[in-house]
Design an enzyme around this catalytic site. Structure first.
Site, short mmCIF file in Angstrom:
data_model
loop_
_atom_site.label_atom_id
_atom_site.label_comp_id
_atom_site.label_asym_id
_atom_site.label_seq_id
_atom_site.Cartn_x
_atom_site.Cartn_y
_atom_site.Cartn_z
N HIS A 9 -7.54 -3.31 -0.47
CA HIS A 9 -7.56 -4.70 -0.94
C HIS A 9 -8.68 -5.44 -0.20
O HIS A 9 -9.44 -6.16 -0.84
CB HIS A 9 -6.20 -5.35 -0.69
CG HIS A 9 -6.08 -6.71 -1.28
ND1 HIS A 9 -6.25 -6.96 -2.62
CD2 HIS A 9 -5.80 -7.91 -0.70
CE1 HIS A 9 -6.08 -8.24 -2.85
NE2 HIS A 9 -5.81 -8.85 -1.71
N LYS A 42 -14.94 -5.18 -2.65
CA LYS A 42 -15.02 -6.65 -2.71
C LYS A 42 -16.18 -7.18 -1.87
O LYS A 42 -16.61 -8.32 -2.08
CB LYS A 42 -13.71 -7.27 -2.26
CG LYS A 42 -12.54 -7.10 -3.21
CD LYS A 42 -11.32 -7.85 -2.71
CE LYS A 42 -10.13 -7.66 -3.64
NZ LYS A 42 -9.54 -6.31 -3.55
#
Length: 417
Positions: free
Chosen positions: A305, A337
């Site tokens: 994540h 990310k």
């Protein structure tokens, strides 16, 4: 009941790194940042003035009738664009397929925030309500699933999943389960988000969730670095075609990878913060491994994540060490990310694609923007975070983690076919 096997036969993406899968994957493996100054609105009064925007997007390429494009919020336009690439990539013969057995499960964490913003801003109390007749269809989070099904005539299971930043991983998980239970032959799944609007950026700024490194946008997303100061917002869409394996083999489909497990859990802890010891993250990864009938030692790569927030990065590392034990040090770990920004409800889908292509190409994309010595004392740097440069290695099994506000956790596992 014997469960069906589920494979991936089509991919589509429109991201801050490229307007298709090939461009995005090339940028990911080359460690390219998609961040830059925000162009969607005037940021002069905002704490954060940058984001990872999609570049050079032309909705008329996907909507021959411009009026149809104007009926859709930007997030739904991204969904249609990603789905168009994925459906074409799958080479499903739509003249021959039973469309009652093809579904669409597509997500958005927020939905049509641009449309909501503009309609409310234009409201005049004295004039009274004169809203656009497409206002409601443009803002609801399920409309992209409906639009995709209408475009192709897919009449199978059709709905949206909304679980904040875990939304598209939940969508993929649901698609996986519907197919393996025999409820559909194929499902178009993924997510789309377009929240780089002043209400989106302003809202996340009010929570102190976004990086404010305005002097260096391209290096602002720096997961697992001590100097991280929040996430960088991204936008776009990503789509996967999941298909029952025997159905795919019977039509001679190209198969990217097999989806072998999915897990879900809740932190049951805090509105926005993950549990400091990663209890929900531990549970969701264990649930995914159990569902896949795999041992921790079978996993080669985790797309984490990893949002570049002070608390979240630490708790995820603790969870990985707890679940994988000594094998954690043999894994490659990376946060894409750092390049795409956080695409919110679309994050899980683009990160699932990164895992699938890692399995296919035996390469792990990097976590960029880590400077030597920029180490957090709470993070174990004996783990391989794949800092700054992609690494070639055999990737037989990859796991993708996504965690959302509200404590929603979802993980999926893909495997080389």
């Amino acid at each position: 009941m014997e469960l069906k096997r589920v494979v991936v036969t089509g991919l589509g993406a429109i991201t801050p790194l490229g307007n298709n899968v090939a461009e995005t994957w090339q940028a990911l493996t080359n460690g390219v940042s998609g961040a830059g100054p925000i162009t969607h609105f005037d940021t002069s009064k905002f704490k954060t003035k940058f984001a990872c925007e999609v570049k050079n997007f032309d909705p008329t390429a996907y909507f021959p009738d411009k009026k149809e494009a104007r009926k859709c919020d930007l997030y739904a336009q991204f969904a249609i664009a990603a789905a168009a690439e994925a459906v074409a990539d799958s080479k499903l013969d739509l003249e021959k397929e039973n469309k009652d057995r093809i579904g669409v499960i597509f997500s958005s964490g927020i939905g049509g925030i641009f449309s909501f913003q503009e309609e409310v801003r234009g409201y005049d109390e004295e004039r009274g309500p004169r809203f656009n007749p497409f206002f409601i269809p443009r803002i609801i989070a399920d409309i992209s699933a409906g639009l995709i099904s209408m475009r192709y005539g897919f009449r199978g299971p059709n709905f949206a999943t909304v679980s904040a930043c875990a939304s598209s991983t939940n969508a993929i998980s649901d698609a996986f389960n519907y197919i393996r239970l025999g409820k559909a032959n194929a499902i178009v799944t993924g997510g789309a988000e377009a929240s780089i609007a002043f209400v989106g950026v302003g809202g996340f700024n009010a929570m102190n969730a976004l990086s404010t490194r305005n002097d260096s946008p391209t290096t602002a997303s720096r997961p697992f670095s001590n100097s991280r100061d929040g996430f960088v917002m991204g936008e776009g869409g990503a789509c996967l075609i999941l298909e029952e394996m025997e159905h795919a083999l019977a039509r001679g489909a190209k198969i990217y990878a097999e989806v072998v497990g999915a897990g879900m859990s809740a932190d049951a802890y805090h509105l926005t913060a993950s549990h400091p010891e990663g209890l929900g993250a531990i549970l969701v990864m264990r649930n995914a491994l159990e569902d896949a009938e795999l041992n921790p030692e079978d996993v080669d790569y985790i797309n984490v994540h990893g949002t570049s927030t002070p608390v979240g990065d630490i708790s995820e590392v603790r969870a990985i060490k707890k679940v994988f034990g000594n094998h954690a040090f043999n894994l490659n770990i990376s946060s894409t990310k750092s390049m795409t920004g956080h695409m919110l409800g679309a994050a899980g889908a683009i990160e699932a694609i990164a895992c699938i292509l890692s399995v296919q190409d035996d390469i792990v994309p990097p976590t960029i923007n880590h400077a030597e010595g920029d180490n957090d004392p709470e993070i174990d740097y004996n783990l391989n975070f794949t800092f700054n440069k992609a690494q070639k290695r055999t990737v037989n099994v990859a796991l993708s983690n996504t965690f959302g506000f509200g404590g929603h956790n979802a993980s999926i596992i893909v495997k080389k076919i």
